[in-house]
Design a protein around this motif. Sequence first.
Motif, PDB file in Angstrom:
ATOM      1  N   GLN A  67      76.713 -29.191  60.702  1.00 35.57           N
ATOM      2  CA  GLN A  67      77.240 -28.970  62.040  1.00 35.57           C
ATOM      3  C   GLN A  67      76.884 -27.575  62.546  1.00 35.57           C
ATOM      4  N   THR A  68      76.930 -26.607  61.656  1.00 36.58           N
ATOM      5  CA  THR A  68      76.585 -25.239  62.042  1.00 36.58           C
ATOM      6  C   THR A  68      75.112 -25.158  62.433  1.00 36.58           C
ATOM      7  N   THR A  69      74.246 -25.776  61.637  1.00 38.13           N
ATOM      8  CA  THR A  69      72.818 -25.781  61.932  1.00 38.13           C
ATOM      9  C   THR A  69      72.557 -26.491  63.252  1.00 38.13           C
ATOM     10  N   HIS A  70      73.264 -27.598  63.459  1.00 40.19           N
ATOM     11  CA  HIS A  70      73.074 -28.359  64.693  1.00 40.19           C
ATOM     12  C   HIS A  70      73.532 -27.545  65.906  1.00 40.19           C
ATOM     13  N   SER A  71      74.669 -26.863  65.797  1.00 38.43           N
ATOM     14  CA  SER A  71      75.161 -26.094  66.939  1.00 38.43           C
ATOM     15  C   SER A  71      74.237 -24.905  67.240  1.00 38.43           C
ATOM     16  N   VAL A  72      73.673 -24.287  66.212  1.00 31.82           N
ATOM     17  CA  VAL A  72      72.726 -23.188  66.422  1.00 31.82           C
ATOM     18  C   VAL A  72      71.463 -23.721  67.081  1.00 31.82           C
ATOM     19  N   ALA A  73      70.976 -24.869  66.616  1.00 30.97           N
ATOM     20  CA  ALA A  73      69.766 -25.466  67.184  1.00 30.97           C
ATOM     21  C   ALA A  73      69.981 -25.831  68.648  1.00 30.97           C
ATOM     22  N   VAL A  74      71.155 -26.309  68.986  1.00 35.46           N
ATOM     23  CA  VAL A  74      71.442 -26.689  70.368  1.00 35.46           C
ATOM     24  C   VAL A  74      71.440 -25.443  71.267  1.00 35.46           C
ATOM     25  N   GLN A  75      71.879 -24.317  70.727  1.00 35.90           N
ATOM     26  CA  GLN A  75      71.907 -23.088  71.513  1.00 35.90           C
ATOM     27  C   GLN A  75      70.519 -22.460  71.646  1.00 35.90           C
ATOM     28  N   ILE A  76      69.680 -22.595  70.624  1.00 37.41           N
ATOM     29  CA  ILE A  76      68.373 -21.937  70.623  1.00 37.41           C
ATOM     30  C   ILE A  76      67.314 -22.768  71.323  1.00 37.41           C
ATOM     31  N   LEU A  77      67.355 -24.077  71.242  1.00 42.81           N
ATOM     32  CA  LEU A  77      66.304 -24.916  71.810  1.00 42.81           C
ATOM     33  C   LEU A  77      66.090 -24.697  73.303  1.00 42.81           C
ATOM     34  N   PRO A  78      67.117 -24.540  74.120  1.00 42.00           N
ATOM     35  CA  PRO A  78      66.836 -24.249  75.535  1.00 42.00           C
ATOM     36  C   PRO A  78      66.075 -22.930  75.731  1.00 42.00           C
ATOM     37  N   LEU A  79      66.304 -21.970  74.862  1.00 36.92           N
ATOM     38  CA  LEU A  79      65.569 -20.711  74.945  1.00 36.92           C
ATOM     39  C   LEU A  79      64.101 -20.924  74.584  1.00 36.92           C
ATOM     40  N   ALA A  80      63.827 -21.835  73.671  1.00 35.16           N
ATOM     41  CA  ALA A  80      62.450 -22.096  73.260  1.00 35.16           C
ATOM     42  C   ALA A  80      61.662 -22.760  74.379  1.00 35.16           C
ATOM     43  N   LYS A  81      62.316 -23.489  75.253  1.00 38.46           N
ATOM     44  CA  LYS A  81      61.615 -24.137  76.356  1.00 38.46           C
ATOM     45  C   LYS A  81      61.113 -23.105  77.371  1.00 38.46           C
ATOM     46  N   ASP A  82      61.766 -21.960  77.404  1.00 36.27           N
ATOM     47  CA  ASP A  82      61.358 -20.902  78.324  1.00 36.27           C
ATOM     48  C   ASP A  82      60.072 -20.201  77.875  1.00 36.27           C
ATOM     49  N   LEU A  83      59.704 -20.366  76.593  1.00 34.18           N
ATOM     50  CA  LEU A  83      58.500 -19.724  76.088  1.00 34.18           C
ATOM     51  C   LEU A  83      57.263 -20.404  76.654  1.00 34.18           C
ATOM     52  N   ASP A  84      56.263 -19.620  76.968  1.00 34.51           N
ATOM     53  CA  ASP A  84      55.012 -20.143  77.491  1.00 34.51           C
ATOM     54  C   ASP A  84      54.181 -20.680  76.327  1.00 34.51           C
ATOM     55  N   GLU A  85      53.794 -21.942  76.377  1.00 28.09           N
ATOM     56  CA  GLU A  85      53.037 -22.534  75.276  1.00 28.09           C
ATOM     57  C   GLU A  85      51.610 -21.997  75.221  1.00 28.09           C
ATOM     58  N   ASN A  86      51.104 -21.398  76.287  1.00 25.01           N
ATOM     59  CA  ASN A  86      49.756 -20.859  76.306  1.00 25.01           C
ATOM     60  C   ASN A  86      49.714 -19.385  75.898  1.00 25.01           C
ATOM     61  N   LYS A  87      50.857 -18.826  75.619  1.00 16.86           N
ATOM     62  CA  LYS A  87      50.940 -17.414  75.258  1.00 16.86           C
ATOM     63  C   LYS A  87      50.548 -17.239  73.787  1.00 16.86           C
TER      64      LYS A  87
END
Length: 77
Positions: free
Chosen positions: A5-25
Amino acid sequence: MSATQTTHSVAVQILPLAKDLDENKVTPGVLGFLVFAAIGVAVWFLLKSMTKHMKRVDFEEQPKDQPTPPQQPKPTT
């Protein structure tokens, strides 16, 4: 709270931040770190070697208040 549950809650918080990263960078990554670390180690060894060689130098500076005697030119034959 279990570890899953802890891993899942951390992943849920971090994944939206990862979408902001530019894939071409491009980022340096692990290879960039290894190259930088290798350069740092090489500089350390060079400085260590230079210090050892500089300690071997025996240099006596002439006093500034005494002028150096003029050197006689060598006769040419």
